[in-house]
Design a protein around this motif. Structure first.
Motif, short mmCIF file in Angstrom:
data_model
loop_
_atom_site.label_atom_id
_atom_site.label_comp_id
_atom_site.label_asym_id
_atom_site.label_seq_id
_atom_site.Cartn_x
_atom_site.Cartn_y
_atom_site.Cartn_z
N ALA A 198 0.82 -1.21 0.00
CA ALA A 198 0.00 0.00 0.00
C ALA A 198 0.86 1.26 0.00
CB ALA A 198 -0.93 -0.01 1.21
N THR A 199 2.02 1.19 0.66
CA THR A 199 2.88 2.37 0.74
C THR A 199 3.62 2.67 -0.55
OG1 THR A 199 4.72 1.05 1.61
CG2 THR A 199 3.22 2.07 3.22
N SER A 200 3.62 1.73 -1.49
CA SER A 200 4.32 1.94 -2.76
C SER A 200 3.41 2.45 -3.87
CB SER A 200 4.99 0.64 -3.22
OG SER A 200 4.02 -0.33 -3.61
N ALA A 201 2.12 2.64 -3.59
CA ALA A 201 1.17 3.00 -4.64
C ALA A 201 1.56 4.30 -5.35
CB ALA A 201 -0.24 3.11 -4.06
N GLY A 202 1.87 5.34 -4.58
CA GLY A 202 2.25 6.61 -5.20
C GLY A 202 3.52 6.49 -6.01
N PHE A 203 4.48 5.74 -5.49
CA PHE A 203 5.74 5.51 -6.19
C PHE A 203 5.49 4.83 -7.53
CE2 PHE A 203 9.42 2.72 -7.02
CZ PHE A 203 10.46 3.64 -6.98
N ARG A 221 2.70 4.84 -9.31
CA ARG A 221 2.02 5.77 -10.22
C ARG A 221 3.02 6.72 -10.87
NH1 ARG A 221 -1.77 6.07 -5.86
NH2 ARG A 221 -3.66 4.86 -6.34
N ASP A 222 3.99 7.18 -10.10
CA ASP A 222 5.00 8.09 -10.65
C ASP A 222 5.82 7.42 -11.74
OD1 ASP A 222 4.21 10.13 -8.98
OD2 ASP A 222 5.81 9.81 -7.51
N LEU A 223 5.99 6.10 -11.64
CA LEU A 223 6.73 5.37 -12.67
C LEU A 223 5.90 5.13 -13.92
CD1 LEU A 223 8.54 2.59 -10.58
CD2 LEU A 223 9.59 4.61 -11.63
N GLY A 224 4.58 5.23 -13.79
CA GLY A 224 3.71 4.98 -14.93
C GLY A 224 2.88 3.73 -14.82
N ALA A 225 2.92 3.09 -13.65
CA ALA A 225 2.13 1.87 -13.45
C ALA A 225 0.86 2.17 -12.67
CB ALA A 225 2.95 0.83 -12.68
N GLU A 226 -0.15 1.34 -12.86
CA GLU A 226 -1.36 1.39 -12.05
C GLU A 226 -1.15 0.40 -10.90
OE1 GLU A 226 -4.97 1.09 -14.51
OE2 GLU A 226 -3.60 1.35 -16.21
N PRO A 227 -1.13 0.88 -9.66
CA PRO A 227 -0.79 0.00 -8.54
C PRO A 227 -1.91 -0.94 -8.15
CG PRO A 227 -1.29 2.19 -7.74
CD PRO A 227 -1.32 2.28 -9.23
N VAL A 228 -1.52 -2.13 -7.70
CA VAL A 228 -2.46 -3.09 -7.15
C VAL A 228 -1.75 -3.80 -6.01
CG1 VAL A 228 -1.81 -4.91 -8.79
CG2 VAL A 228 -4.04 -5.00 -7.68
N ALA A 229 -2.45 -4.04 -4.91
CA ALA A 229 -1.83 -4.67 -3.75
C ALA A 229 -1.57 -6.15 -4.02
CB ALA A 229 -2.73 -4.52 -2.53
N TYR A 230 -0.40 -6.61 -3.60
CA TYR A 230 -0.12 -8.04 -3.71
C TYR A 230 -0.82 -8.78 -2.57
CZ TYR A 230 3.53 -6.81 -0.27
OH TYR A 230 4.21 -6.33 0.82
N GLY A 231 -0.75 -10.12 -2.61
CA GLY A 231 -1.36 -10.92 -1.56
C GLY A 231 -2.60 -11.66 -2.03
N ASP A 232 -3.26 -12.35 -1.10
CA ASP A 232 -4.45 -13.13 -1.43
C ASP A 232 -5.48 -12.28 -2.17
OD1 ASP A 232 -3.31 -15.27 -0.15
OD2 ASP A 232 -4.47 -15.04 1.70
N GLY A 233 -6.08 -12.86 -3.20
CA GLY A 233 -7.08 -12.14 -3.98
C GLY A 233 -6.51 -11.26 -5.07
N LEU A 234 -5.22 -11.42 -5.38
CA LEU A 234 -4.60 -10.57 -6.40
C LEU A 234 -5.33 -10.65 -7.74
CD1 LEU A 234 -2.35 -8.75 -7.50
CD2 LEU A 234 -0.94 -10.81 -7.83
N ALA A 235 -5.65 -11.84 -8.18
CA ALA A 235 -6.30 -11.98 -9.49
C ALA A 235 -7.63 -11.24 -9.53
CB ALA A 235 -6.50 -13.46 -9.83
N ASP A 236 -8.38 -11.30 -8.45
CA ASP A 236 -9.67 -10.60 -8.41
C ASP A 236 -9.47 -9.09 -8.47
OD1 ASP A 236 -11.12 -12.96 -8.26
OD2 ASP A 236 -11.15 -12.96 -6.05
N ARG A 237 -8.47 -8.58 -7.78
CA ARG A 237 -8.22 -7.14 -7.81
C ARG A 237 -7.77 -6.69 -9.19
NH1 ARG A 237 -6.37 -8.61 -2.77
NH2 ARG A 237 -4.18 -8.77 -3.40
N VAL A 238 -6.97 -7.50 -9.84
CA VAL A 238 -6.53 -7.15 -11.20
C VAL A 238 -7.70 -7.21 -12.16
CG1 VAL A 238 -5.05 -7.83 -13.13
CG2 VAL A 238 -4.16 -7.91 -10.80
N ARG A 239 -8.56 -8.19 -12.00
CA ARG A 239 -9.74 -8.32 -12.86
C ARG A 239 -10.64 -7.09 -12.75
NH1 ARG A 239 -11.06 -12.93 -11.11
NH2 ARG A 239 -10.02 -14.25 -12.66
#
Length: 318
Positions: A193-198, A200-218
């Motif tokens: 969660a603390t890397s989300a802004g970082f 975004r600055d690189l050009g990526a859309e952040p998503v939290a790792y961990g259980d349920g990753l595929a659902d969050r990406v979907r």
């Protein structure tokens, strides 16, 4: 042999040495005889050395070290940048005073390294540092830049792709995200969660790792993901498979998964490092520096880098 004049005394060299394999606690600074350039070699006065997980991984125990051809006493670190101060007989293309960067396998954290530029391997190479690229940045390019480039070559991205990059805020991730964006691909990057802004600055859309990753990406990409690069372990591989990404468009760098290709920075295409340096010089690629330390704080630097939660690169100043 040509030698740069008006330099500090060169009869000795500070170097990080290991008398036994292990963690940061075995790293010590020693005064050793300064290496001299023989025919076919150049000597580089190192100004900065970038750290990578590979550095502490391959010196952690004797069996792993042997796989990389290392024995005791050993040096430490591979990525370096600096200035040529000796040129041995038979070397062309380099002169005293040239700014250079490259790789010196497990010996880069030292005042001087000797390189055989004609060998052209990731473990023993020198490239001219372009104007507009500072030494700290140049010292981060070799291992991480090669690895990211090799991984992207496996998945072969284009403007129609959406790629999921696992471990996107790490040392390889900062290159992979930006190089993927240069291809025109949409990038979704996993992180804390603390890397989300970082991210975004690189050009990526952040998503939290961990259980349920595929659902969050979907949820984030309902039209689907077409490729994936796992820079940490296997979690991103499993999520990508769950999302329907074919194995041939998934790549790992730190784990082996049956059916999934793995990338190795040593196999990056010729000219990769020169291309990365040109992108930096042109302002198209930036390397976030998480921290820099003097050589005297090598243990602290490695502890930070080995924590695997650092955002960007860690560099030793010499």
């Amino acid at each position: 042999m040509q030698e740069q004049r008006d330099q500090s005394p060169t009869d000795s060299s500070r170097a990080v040495r290991l008398e036994s394999f292990g963690g940061p606690e075995v790293l010590d600074i020693r005064d050793i005889p300064a290496p001299q350039a023989s025919p076919g070699q150049v000597r580089v006065r190192v100004t900065a050395a970038g750290l990578n997980p590979m550095d502490w991984f391959m010196t952690a125990d004797a069996d792993t070290a042997a796989r990389f051809g290392l024995s005791l006493p050993a040096g430490f670190g591979t990525d370096y940048a600096g200035v040529v101060d000796q040129v041995g007989d038979g070397v062309t293309g380099f002169a005293p005073g040239d700014r250079v960067f490259g790789g010196a396998l497990s010996r880069a954290v030292a005042d001087f390294v000797v390189i055989e530029p004609a060998e052209g391997t990731a473990a023993n190479e020198a490239h001219h540092t372009p104007g507009g690229v500072d030494d700290r940045t140049a010292a981060t390019l070799t291992i991480a830049g090669r690895t990211a480039s090799a991984a992207l070559a496996v998945v072969d991205l284009g403007p129609d792709d959406t790629v999921l990059i696992g471990g996107a805020a790490g040392g390889v991730g900062v290159f992979a995200v930006q190089l993927a964006r240069i291809t025109g691909a949409r990038v979704i990057g996993t992180g804390s969660a603390t890397s989300a802004g970082f991210l975004r600055d690189l050009g990526a859309e952040p998503v939290a790792y961990g259980d349920g990753l595929a659902d969050r990406v979907r949820t984030l990409a309902p039209s689907g993901v077409t490729a994936a690069i796992d820079l940490h372990g296997t979690e991103t591989v499993h999520a990508a498979r769950e999302l329907g990404v074919p194995d041939g468009r998934i790549c790992t760098i730190a784990a082996q998964v049956d059916g999934v290709p793995a990338a190795n920075g040593a196999n990056a295409a010729p000219g990769t490092l020169e291309g990365l340096a040109r992108l930096v010089a042109a302002g198209q690629l930036r390397v976030p520096l998480a921290a820099s330390f003097p050589i005297e704080q090598i243990r602290r630097a490695v502890e930070l880098q080995a924590d695997r939660h650092v955002k960007g690169k860690v560099v030793i100043d010499l």
